[in-house]
Each structure stands twice: as C-alpha cells, then as structure tokens.
Write an enzyme that holds these catalytic residues in place. Structure first.
Site, mmCIF file in Angstrom:
data_model
loop_
_atom_site.group_PDB
_atom_site.id
_atom_site.type_symbol
_atom_site.label_atom_id
_atom_site.label_comp_id
_atom_site.label_asym_id
_atom_site.label_seq_id
_atom_site.Cartn_x
_atom_site.Cartn_y
_atom_site.Cartn_z
ATOM 1 N N SER A 124 -17.316 -2.725 -8.537
ATOM 2 C CA SER A 124 -18.322 -1.996 -7.672
ATOM 3 C C SER A 124 -19.744 -1.983 -8.459
ATOM 4 C CB SER A 124 -17.981 -0.578 -7.950
ATOM 5 O OG SER A 124 -19.112 0.466 -7.507
ATOM 6 N N TYR A 184 -14.273 7.423 -12.034
ATOM 7 C CA TYR A 184 -13.852 6.516 -11.042
ATOM 8 C C TYR A 184 -14.539 4.932 -11.658
ATOM 9 C CZ TYR A 184 -14.610 3.318 -7.218
ATOM 10 O OH TYR A 184 -15.162 2.136 -6.287
ATOM 11 N N LYS A 220 -13.273 1.073 -12.972
ATOM 12 C CA LYS A 220 -13.924 -0.094 -12.686
ATOM 13 C C LYS A 220 -14.314 -1.138 -13.751
ATOM 14 C CE LYS A 220 -12.835 0.144 -8.374
ATOM 15 N NZ LYS A 220 -11.689 -0.518 -7.650
ATOM 16 N N ASP A 269 0.883 -1.013 0.095
ATOM 17 C CA ASP A 269 -0.107 0.067 -0.114
ATOM 18 C C ASP A 269 0.990 1.207 -0.021
ATOM 19 O OD1 ASP A 269 -1.875 2.307 0.841
ATOM 20 O OD2 ASP A 269 -3.308 0.159 1.319
HETATM 21 P P1 NAD Z 1 -9.343 2.973 0.832
HETATM 22 O O1 NAD Z 1 -8.963 4.157 0.001
HETATM 23 O O2 NAD Z 1 -9.852 3.060 2.086
HETATM 24 O O3 NAD Z 1 -8.383 1.733 0.419
HETATM 25 C C1 NAD Z 1 -7.523 1.739 -1.029
HETATM 26 C C2 NAD Z 1 -6.136 1.587 -0.423
HETATM 27 O O4 NAD Z 1 -5.526 1.709 -1.813
HETATM 28 C C3 NAD Z 1 -5.899 2.781 0.140
HETATM 29 O O5 NAD Z 1 -4.790 2.500 1.581
HETATM 30 C C4 NAD Z 1 -4.860 3.624 -0.508
HETATM 31 O O6 NAD Z 1 -3.542 4.073 0.188
HETATM 32 C C5 NAD Z 1 -4.393 2.492 -1.459
HETATM 33 N N1 NAD Z 1 -3.549 2.866 -3.043
HETATM 34 C C6 NAD Z 1 -4.554 3.738 -3.895
HETATM 35 N N2 NAD Z 1 -3.546 3.778 -4.829
HETATM 36 C C7 NAD Z 1 -2.628 3.146 -4.601
HETATM 37 C C8 NAD Z 1 -1.331 2.800 -5.554
HETATM 38 N N3 NAD Z 1 -1.177 3.089 -6.448
HETATM 39 N N4 NAD Z 1 -0.265 1.883 -4.869
HETATM 40 C C9 NAD Z 1 -0.505 1.161 -3.614
HETATM 41 N N5 NAD Z 1 -1.645 1.563 -3.008
HETATM 42 C C10 NAD Z 1 -2.721 2.425 -3.368
HETATM 43 O O7 NAD Z 1 -10.404 2.319 -0.171
HETATM 44 P P2 NAD Z 1 -11.713 1.141 0.217
HETATM 45 O O8 NAD Z 1 -13.027 1.528 0.520
HETATM 46 O O9 NAD Z 1 -10.956 0.165 1.096
HETATM 47 O O10 NAD Z 1 -11.782 0.489 -1.093
HETATM 48 C C11 NAD Z 1 -10.879 -0.673 -1.546
HETATM 49 C C12 NAD Z 1 -11.226 -1.021 -2.877
HETATM 50 O O11 NAD Z 1 -12.894 -1.145 -3.116
HETATM 51 C C13 NAD Z 1 -11.004 0.167 -3.821
HETATM 52 O O12 NAD Z 1 -10.644 -0.448 -4.999
HETATM 53 C C14 NAD Z 1 -12.486 0.787 -4.184
HETATM 54 O O13 NAD Z 1 -12.657 1.485 -5.293
HETATM 55 C C15 NAD Z 1 -13.411 -0.382 -3.979
HETATM 56 N N6 NAD Z 1 -14.600 -0.202 -3.694
HETATM 57 C C16 NAD Z 1 -14.945 0.442 -2.744
HETATM 58 C C17 NAD Z 1 -16.419 1.004 -2.316
HETATM 59 C C18 NAD Z 1 -16.717 1.684 -1.080
HETATM 60 O O14 NAD Z 1 -17.654 2.228 -1.140
HETATM 61 N N7 NAD Z 1 -15.728 1.718 -0.205
HETATM 62 C C19 NAD Z 1 -17.194 0.299 -3.125
HETATM 63 C C20 NAD Z 1 -16.877 -0.425 -4.175
HETATM 64 C C21 NAD Z 1 -15.494 -0.776 -4.517
HETATM 65 N N1 UFG Z 2 -26.372 10.774 0.504
HETATM 66 C C1 UFG Z 2 -26.830 12.003 0.943
HETATM 67 N N2 UFG Z 2 -25.960 12.709 1.943
HETATM 68 C C2 UFG Z 2 -24.672 12.711 2.006
HETATM 69 C C3 UFG Z 2 -24.154 11.448 1.298
HETATM 70 C C4 UFG Z 2 -24.782 10.744 0.713
HETATM 71 O O1 UFG Z 2 -27.994 12.080 1.077
HETATM 72 O O2 UFG Z 2 -23.990 13.690 2.507
HETATM 73 C C5 UFG Z 2 -27.015 9.779 -0.256
HETATM 74 C C6 UFG Z 2 -26.784 9.672 -1.756
HETATM 75 O O3 UFG Z 2 -27.624 10.750 -2.444
HETATM 76 C C7 UFG Z 2 -27.237 8.289 -1.968
HETATM 77 C C8 UFG Z 2 -27.017 7.579 -0.903
HETATM 78 O O4 UFG Z 2 -26.900 8.736 0.529
HETATM 79 O O5 UFG Z 2 -28.741 8.331 -2.419
HETATM 80 C C9 UFG Z 2 -25.516 6.669 -0.738
HETATM 81 O O6 UFG Z 2 -24.596 7.793 -1.245
HETATM 82 P P1 UFG Z 2 -23.094 7.266 -1.000
HETATM 83 O O7 UFG Z 2 -22.319 8.556 -1.530
HETATM 84 O O8 UFG Z 2 -22.874 6.928 0.333
HETATM 85 O O9 UFG Z 2 -22.774 5.876 -2.009
HETATM 86 P P2 UFG Z 2 -23.120 5.777 -3.375
HETATM 87 O O10 UFG Z 2 -24.199 4.779 -3.646
HETATM 88 O O11 UFG Z 2 -23.542 6.932 -4.063
HETATM 89 O O12 UFG Z 2 -21.647 5.198 -4.036
HETATM 90 C C10 UFG Z 2 -20.965 4.210 -3.434
HETATM 91 C C11 UFG Z 2 -19.497 4.535 -3.480
HETATM 92 C C12 UFG Z 2 -19.247 4.135 -4.953
HETATM 93 C C13 UFG Z 2 -19.632 3.139 -5.465
HETATM 94 C C14 UFG Z 2 -21.255 2.808 -5.184
HETATM 95 C C15 UFG Z 2 -21.688 1.264 -5.370
HETATM 96 O O13 UFG Z 2 -19.237 5.754 -3.316
HETATM 97 O O14 UFG Z 2 -17.677 4.320 -5.000
HETATM 98 O O15 UFG Z 2 -21.430 3.131 -3.939
HETATM 99 O O16 UFG Z 2 -20.799 0.536 -4.692
HETATM 100 F F1 UFG Z 2 -19.528 2.785 -6.482
#
Ligand code: NAD
Ligand code: UFG
Length: 338
Positions: A124, A149, A153, A31
């Site tokens: 995602s 973003y 994906k 990381d």
């Molecule tokens: P996060 O940001 O907490 O974790 C991602 C990690 O990757 C971080 O620790 C960051 O420092 C590291 N990183 C980023 N770029 C890097 C690079 N070039 N080299 C090495 N390390 C790097 O995010 P998360 O919520 O734990 O998400 C993990 C994965 O799941 C991500 O790929 C994210 O896109 C995907 N994802 C997350 C969500 C969500 O809502 N959290 C939803 C769908 C998919």
């Molecule tokens: N929302 C609010 N107020 C806020 C934040 C969010 O009303 O301050 C609402 C949004 O409009 C939405 C819901 O809460 O209706 C969820 O929003 P999030 O931003 O928590 O999540 P999203 O569904 O928009 O997106 C998330 C991740 C994306 C991922 C997606 C599907 O951010 O990276 O889920 O996995 F792609």
C-alpha cells in the site's frame, strides 16, 4: 500459470480473478470470508464462464493450507488476504498484527514446503507515511505509519525481502496500491463494506443511494488546490490488470520488484464528489468536518516504473471510476446480501 489467490473473494481479489482468466491463467481461491461473500465468487464464475475453485480456509490454518497446496501445483501466489481497516486496526492492534503477520508467515512456510516460491503481495501507499516527495517514486524512503494496519504492510514487505535474500529461488513482487475504487463494468461485483464505510467512494455511493444523509469531508484547510485531501484514485480493473502484468516479472525471475500502482494523477475529495455528481447526475450532499487523525494532505505516485518494467499503465480516468462505482451500488443497494 496456476495461481493461488488468497483473499480472492474480496474487492480487489474478485476483480483480479477476472483479469487472470481473461489472460489465460487459472486460479484457486483461499479465503475465510471474514470480510467477503461467496456470492462474489459465484458472480466472477459467471463472468469468466467457469466455476472458480474455492476453499473457505483461514491462511493461519496450516493444515487447511497444506491440503490446498498438496492438491495443486501453483506457479505463483497472489496474496490479498488480510485485514485492512485503518481505524479498526488502531482499536484492535493485536488482531491486526496476528492476522496479517501470522497469516503471511504460515502462508510463506507452506508455500516453501510445497516448492512454490513466487509471490505477489498487496502492499500500500501507506508505507510511504507522509511522503518525502510528490509524486512518489519507489525510491522515496518509507515513512512512519501511523496505524497498525500500515505497520503490517511495511513489516511484511521487509519479511518478504528477507525471505528472498535468504533463498534466491524466491521471486517477490510488492505492489503498492494507491486508492482503488470503481467496479467491473457489468456492475455485478464491487466493493462491499460492512457497516459505515471508512473510505471515500463507498461513502459517496451510499449517500447517493440514500443510505446515508451526507458525506463528511474531513478537512478543507490542507495545503491543496481546494483545501481537501488529494489522492491517486485508481480503477480496480486497472489495478487487477497490474497483477497479471506482475506475473511477467515473476516469469522472468525478477528477484524482488517493487512497484507503485496508481494513475499518477491526484484528485481532491471535492474533485471526486464533483466528478461523481456530474457523471452520474445524482446529488451528493456534503458538509465540511474536522480533519481525520492520521490523514495526510497529498498522496499520488509516479507510476513510470510499472510502465517501463511491467508494461502496465492505468487506462481508466476518474469519470469511469465514478460511473462504475455508482453502477455497482445502484444495481446492488445491499451489496451481495439478498
Ligand atoms: P477485502 O477485505 O475486500 O479482501 C481481503 C480478503 O481477505 C477478504 O475476502 C477477507 O475475507 C480475506 N481474509 C482476511 N483475513 C484472512 C485470513 N486470515 N485468511 C483467509 N482470508 C482472509 O480487501 P481488498 O480491498 O480487496 O484488499 C485486498 C488487499 O489489498 C488487502 O491485503 C489490503 O490490505 C490491500 N490493500 C487494499 C487497499 C484498498 O484501499 N482497498 C489499498 C492498499 C492495499
Ligand atoms: N474522506 C472524507 N470523508 C470520508 C472518507 C474519506 O473526506 O468519509 C477523505 C479522506 O480524508 C482522504 C480521502 O477522502 O482525504 C481518501 O480517504 P480514504 O479513506 O478513501 O483513503 P485513504 O487515502 O485514507 O486510505 C486508503 C486506504 C488505506 C491505504 C491508502 C493508500 O484506506 O488502506 O488508501 O493506499 F493504505
């Protein structure tokens, strides 16, 4: 198995490490700490009872990755590393394409060179765009992603499938996460956003702890039961366990496997706020704001395929998600910072 975990210091990665060790696997984390803290790994180490081997390396740094893959023989990579903020990706498309795409290209090339051809990729629900059917099955066509973003994906899914098509020694599992929230039960690790949270639950917990005045609810005129957006929230511990179950698909040489990882239940923004207030006995003031550009009304999945093929199913409901998110926030008002 011995697992290379990219992005293992992050929110989902740190929780997955715990479940990997609990299931008898071991891991090595790479990381760059761009969006995370070494402290998360220290705390995971305390939970699992051993230090997690860690390399502060960017996955785009070929030499750095070569060193790690020369040192260990990995059975599989769980690839979390990437940038993930939707809004930021619109403002900084090049940075997002460069980090997420190029990082994965370098990773795949180095893995191939070292004979590790098994990967579980963090995809995602965003790849479905505005979904053609609800609940979303894996058969549902991918949709138009409204932000860079999401594009990364969707494109990386195609890249990974092409790599597997060209060389069938590869096994590729694409896990399409819905909305992960919650935290590990000890309240010692959790989601630690930088600056103003983009996502709903971290915003709610920061309002509850008094860091932010009120939650803005983005729109109450959607075609949903109360007008606010509906999502499939999933406890991060359940999500972490899905990765352990996905290793079974890798072990039976699945080729390509695509799975929705959600609970199958949709909750509106106000459902989540009300559950949080009820479970935790704290106030969450809110006001209705305009819709957020790019948001869709409803997104929840049919998780039956993951149950049938991976033996995975979510165990936790919205109450546990709200309880554990708050437990983490109130024990760590400043996240991992002292
Ligand atoms: P996060 O940001 O907490 O974790 C991602 C990690 O990757 C971080 O620790 C960051 O420092 C590291 N990183 C980023 N770029 C890097 C690079 N070039 N080299 C090495 N390390 C790097 O995010 P998360 O919520 O734990 O998400 C993990 C994965 O799941 C991500 O790929 C994210 O896109 C995907 N994802 C997350 C969500 C969500 O809502 N959290 C939803 C769908 C998919
Ligand atoms: N929302 C609010 N107020 C806020 C934040 C969010 O009303 O301050 C609402 C949004 O409009 C939405 C819901 O809460 O209706 C969820 O929003 P999030 O931003 O928590 O999540 P999203 O569904 O928009 O997106 C998330 C991740 C994306 C991922 C997606 C599907 O951010 O990276 O889920 O996995 F792609």
């Amino acid at each position: 198995m011995k697992i290379l975990v990219t992005g293992g210091a992050g929110f989902i990665g740190s929780h997955t490490l715990i479940e990997l060790y609990a299931a008898g696997h071991t891991a090595v984390v790479v990381d760059n700490l761009y969006n995370s803290s070494k402290e998360a790994l220290n705390r995971v180490g305390k939970i699992v009872g051993e230090e997690i081997p860690f390399y502060q390396t960017d996955i785009r740094d070929r030499e750095g990755l070569e060193k790690v893959l020369s040192r260990y023989q990995f059975d599989c990579c769980i690839h979390f590393a990437g940038l993930k903020a939707v809004g930021e990706s619109v403002a900084k498309p090049l940075e997002y394409y460069e980090n997420n795409m190029n990082g994965t290209f370098v990773l795949l090339d180095v893995m191939r060179k070292h004979g590790c051809k098994n990967i579980i990729f963090s995809s995602s629900a965003t790849v479905y765009g505005d979904p053609a059917v609800i609940p979303i099955t894996e058969q549902c066509p991918k949709g138009h992603c409204t932000n860079p973003y999401g594009q990364t994906k969707s494109m990386l899914e195609e890249v990974l499938m092409d790599v597997q098509k060209a060389d069938q020694e590869w096994n590729v599992v694409l896990l399409r996460y819905f909305n992960p929230i919650g935290a590990y039960k000890t309240g010692t690790i959790g989601e630690n956003p930088n600056g103003i949270p983009n996502n709903l639950m971290p915003y709610i917990t920061q309002v509850a702890i008094g860091k932010r005045k009120e939650l803005g609810v983005f729109g109450n005129d959607y075609d949903t039961h109360d007008g606010t957006g509906v999502r499939d929230y999933i406890h991060v511990v359940d999500l972490a366990k899905a990765h352990v179950c996905a290793l079974s698909a890798i072990a039976r040489q699945c080729g390509v496997g695509i799975y929705n990882i959600g609970t199958g239940h949709g909750y509106s923004v106000l459902d989540v706020v009300n559950a949080f207030v009820k479970v935790n006995g704290v106030d969450v003031p809110y006001s209705i704001k305009p819709r957020r550009p790019g948001d869709i009304a409803t997104c929840y999945c049919d998780p039956a395929k993951a149950k049938a093929e991976l033996g995975w199913e979510a165990q936790y409901g919205i109450e546990e998600m709200c309880r554990d998110s708050w437990n983490w926030q109130k024990n760590n008002p400043n996240g991992y910072a002292e």
